[in-house]
Design an enzyme around this catalytic site. Structure first.
Site, PDB file in Angstrom:
ATOM      1  N   ILE A  97     116.792 -39.175  47.588  1.00  0.00           N
ATOM      2  CA  ILE A  97     115.669 -39.651  46.772  1.00  0.00           C
ATOM      3  C   ILE A  97     114.376 -39.518  47.584  1.00  0.00           C
ATOM      4  CG2 ILE A  97     114.768 -41.709  45.576  1.00  0.00           C
ATOM      5  CD1 ILE A  97     117.383 -40.677  44.355  1.00  0.00           C
ATOM      6  N   SER A  98     113.293 -39.125  46.931  1.00  0.00           N
ATOM      7  CA  SER A  98     112.037 -38.876  47.656  1.00  0.00           C
ATOM      8  C   SER A  98     111.491 -40.151  48.322  1.00  0.00           C
ATOM      9  CB  SER A  98     110.972 -38.332  46.697  1.00  0.00           C
ATOM     10  OG  SER A  98     110.461 -39.391  45.908  1.00  0.00           O
ATOM     11  N   ARG A  99     110.542 -39.939  49.226  1.00  0.00           N
ATOM     12  CA  ARG A  99     109.970 -41.056  49.999  1.00  0.00           C
ATOM     13  C   ARG A  99     109.367 -42.134  49.090  1.00  0.00           C
ATOM     14  NH1 ARG A  99     105.766 -38.807  54.027  1.00  0.00           N
ATOM     15  NH2 ARG A  99     107.492 -37.351  54.292  1.00  0.00           N
ATOM     16  N   TRP A 116     113.210 -47.423  57.363  1.00  0.00           N
ATOM     17  CA  TRP A 116     113.015 -48.225  56.133  1.00  0.00           C
ATOM     18  C   TRP A 116     113.293 -49.700  56.411  1.00  0.00           C
ATOM     19  CZ3 TRP A 116     109.917 -46.717  52.732  1.00  0.00           C
ATOM     20  CH2 TRP A 116     109.957 -45.464  52.110  1.00  0.00           C
ATOM     21  N   THR A 132     120.380 -37.451  59.450  1.00  0.00           N
ATOM     22  CA  THR A 132     119.121 -38.172  59.590  1.00  0.00           C
ATOM     23  C   THR A 132     119.168 -39.499  58.833  1.00  0.00           C
ATOM     24  OG1 THR A 132     118.387 -36.777  57.816  1.00  0.00           O
ATOM     25  CG2 THR A 132     117.515 -36.263  59.989  1.00  0.00           C
ATOM     26  N   LYS A 151     106.309 -46.008  57.278  1.00  0.00           N
ATOM     27  CA  LYS A 151     107.738 -45.664  57.423  1.00  0.00           C
ATOM     28  C   LYS A 151     107.891 -44.263  57.989  1.00  0.00           C
ATOM     29  CE  LYS A 151     111.664 -43.593  55.948  1.00  0.00           C
ATOM     30  NZ  LYS A 151     111.917 -42.201  55.603  1.00  0.00           N
ATOM     31  N   SER A 157     115.917 -29.505  50.062  1.00  0.00           N
ATOM     32  CA  SER A 157     115.901 -30.883  50.557  1.00  0.00           C
ATOM     33  C   SER A 157     114.738 -31.643  49.953  1.00  0.00           C
ATOM     34  CB  SER A 157     115.761 -30.878  52.081  1.00  0.00           C
ATOM     35  OG  SER A 157     115.468 -32.172  52.559  1.00  0.00           O
ATOM     36  N   ALA A 158     114.970 -32.932  49.682  1.00  0.00           N
ATOM     37  CA  ALA A 158     113.885 -33.790  49.179  1.00  0.00           C
ATOM     38  C   ALA A 158     112.918 -34.157  50.288  1.00  0.00           C
ATOM     39  CB  ALA A 158     114.486 -35.058  48.581  1.00  0.00           C
ATOM     40  N   LYS A 192     115.584 -34.868  42.685  1.00  0.00           N
ATOM     41  CA  LYS A 192     117.001 -35.023  42.334  1.00  0.00           C
ATOM     42  C   LYS A 192     117.167 -36.407  41.702  1.00  0.00           C
ATOM     43  CE  LYS A 192     117.939 -32.515  46.611  1.00  0.00           C
ATOM     44  NZ  LYS A 192     118.439 -32.563  47.994  1.00  0.00           N
ATOM     45  N   GLU A 208     125.858 -30.570  48.898  1.00  0.00           N
ATOM     46  CA  GLU A 208     125.152 -31.861  48.885  1.00  0.00           C
ATOM     47  C   GLU A 208     126.040 -33.012  49.359  1.00  0.00           C
ATOM     48  OE1 GLU A 208     122.718 -33.876  48.207  1.00  0.00           O
ATOM     49  OE2 GLU A 208     121.128 -32.573  47.504  1.00  0.00           O
ATOM     50  N   ASP A 209     125.399 -34.066  49.855  1.00  0.00           N
ATOM     51  CA  ASP A 209     126.149 -35.275  50.218  1.00  0.00           C
ATOM     52  C   ASP A 209     125.827 -36.461  49.306  1.00  0.00           C
ATOM     53  OD1 ASP A 209     123.488 -35.503  51.298  1.00  0.00           O
ATOM     54  OD2 ASP A 209     124.201 -37.288  52.346  1.00  0.00           O
ATOM     55  N   LEU A 241     119.384 -44.561  48.483  1.00  0.00           N
ATOM     56  CA  LEU A 241     118.155 -43.830  48.796  1.00  0.00           C
ATOM     57  C   LEU A 241     118.429 -42.388  49.216  1.00  0.00           C
ATOM     58  CD1 LEU A 241     116.272 -46.598  50.815  1.00  0.00           C
ATOM     59  CD2 LEU A 241     116.335 -46.224  48.343  1.00  0.00           C
ATOM     60  N   LYS A 242     119.710 -42.047  49.373  1.00  0.00           N
ATOM     61  CA  LYS A 242     120.037 -40.695  49.822  1.00  0.00           C
ATOM     62  C   LYS A 242     119.636 -39.658  48.773  1.00  0.00           C
ATOM     63  CE  LYS A 242     123.521 -41.769  53.203  1.00  0.00           C
ATOM     64  NZ  LYS A 242     124.935 -41.725  53.598  1.00  0.00           N
ATOM     65  N   ASN A 291     109.862 -33.490  55.695  1.00  0.00           N
ATOM     66  CA  ASN A 291     110.020 -33.226  57.133  1.00  0.00           C
ATOM     67  C   ASN A 291     111.024 -32.113  57.401  1.00  0.00           C
ATOM     68  OD1 ASN A 291     108.331 -35.409  58.342  1.00  0.00           O
ATOM     69  ND2 ASN A 291     109.704 -36.695  57.138  1.00  0.00           N
ATOM     70  N   ASP A 300     121.541 -28.751  51.003  1.00  0.00           N
ATOM     71  CA  ASP A 300     120.774 -29.969  51.193  1.00  0.00           C
ATOM     72  C   ASP A 300     120.661 -30.130  52.721  1.00  0.00           C
ATOM     73  OD1 ASP A 300     119.746 -32.630  50.745  1.00  0.00           O
ATOM     74  OD2 ASP A 300     121.731 -33.380  51.281  1.00  0.00           O
ATOM     75  N   LEU A 301     119.753 -30.950  53.184  1.00  0.00           N
ATOM     76  CA  LEU A 301     119.587 -31.097  54.635  1.00  0.00           C
ATOM     77  C   LEU A 301     120.217 -32.391  55.159  1.00  0.00           C
ATOM     78  CD1 LEU A 301     118.324 -30.141  57.326  1.00  0.00           C
ATOM     79  CD2 LEU A 301     116.225 -31.282  56.623  1.00  0.00           C
ATOM     80  N   ASP A 302     119.595 -33.515  54.799  1.00  0.00           N
ATOM     81  CA  ASP A 302     120.064 -34.798  55.324  1.00  0.00           C
ATOM     82  C   ASP A 302     121.472 -35.098  54.819  1.00  0.00           C
ATOM     83  OD1 ASP A 302     117.660 -35.397  56.652  1.00  0.00           O
ATOM     84  OD2 ASP A 302     116.749 -36.087  54.796  1.00  0.00           O
TER      85      ASP A 302
END
Ligand code: B16
Ligand code: MG
Length: 221
Positions: free
Chosen positions: A46-48, A24, A16, A77, A115-116, A146, A170-171, A43-44, A119, A8-10
């Site tokens: 979860i898509s935009r 947000w 981030t 956002k 990653s969701a 996810k 994942e986090d 929101l972690k 970016n 996962d990224l963020d």
């Protein structure tokens, strides 16, 4: 046998979350919603657009905006978030991650990103780690976000490995659920209680603990 590690990224490679939060919060406040850190946790991963929906429900404003207005809000956002991302530097990579990427590369273990975030490619570029990844799944390539397993399964498919040969890291609770549903070994970065509850097979509280020998020992058990 371990053939691939899918990140996962963020929250795993870099932080981030704080910048997502700032962007947000500004948007939510602008439309009269009181946004807080506790809610931001949901929101972690979860898509935009799903994040926006959750914020509107949280603020009692669900159903008040048309689809095109919601797209405009999400764009506002994201513009703010992308502006914050320009500050990102290779130093912003979490401790231990670059070393793990090096170890995986040296041992011939494939590396993927699930990653969701749309970016994600720009973030990997800013961190100067794009070249380590054999695949970066675009979240638009999969139907469900996810906690559905789709994005991790797509990464395995693109790497031509079976899910049982993969470790996912994942986090977010939704991310751990996605990894487990995909049939992979799940490593959670975060508090033991939260990650174990989500179903993580191994939990580390700090990315410095993400060392290949430890991952292999647990994976092979
Ligand atoms: P974007 P991850 C996720 O990334 C974030 O955790 C989540 O908070 C964000 O809404 C999502 O990416 C979408 O990001 O707006 O940049 O497309 O944790 O799956 O790497
Ligand atoms: Mg994450």
């Amino acid at each position: 046998m371990l053939k691939a590690v899918i990140f996962d990224l963020d929250g795993v490679i870099t932080d981030t979350a704080e910048w997502h939060y700032a962007a947000w919060k500004e948007l939510a406040n602008r439309i009269g919603i009181d946004f807080n850190r506790e809610f931001n946790e949901e929101l972690k991963g979860i898509s935009r657009m799903e994040s926006l929906e959750k914020i509107l429900v949280f603020g009692g404003k669900a159903g008040l905006y048309s689809e095109s207005e919601k797209l405009e809000l999400a764009k506002t956002k994201n513009d703010q978030y992308v502006q914050l991302l320009t500050k990102m530097k290779p130093d912003d990579i979490f401790p231990g991650i670059k070393e793990l990427l090096e170890e995986l590369k040296a041992k011939g273990v494939l590396i993927g990103l699930a990653s969701a975030s749309k970016n994600a490619p720009a973030i990997l570029q800013s961190l100067e780690i794009t070249n380590y990844f054999q695949t970066v799944v675009n979240p638009d390539e999969v139907e469900r976000g996810k906690p559905a397993p789709d994005i991790f399964l797509k990464a395995a498919e693109k790497l031509a490995v079976s899910p049982a040969e993969c470790i996912g890291i994942e986090d977010a609770t939704a991310g751990i659920m996605a990894i487990k549903d995909a049939g992979m070994f799940a490593v959670g970065v975060g508090t033991i209680e939260k990650m174990k509850q989500a179903g993580a097979d191994l939990v580390v509280e700090d990315t410095r603990e993400l060392v290949l020998s430890v991952l292999l020992r647990e994976f092979n058990q």
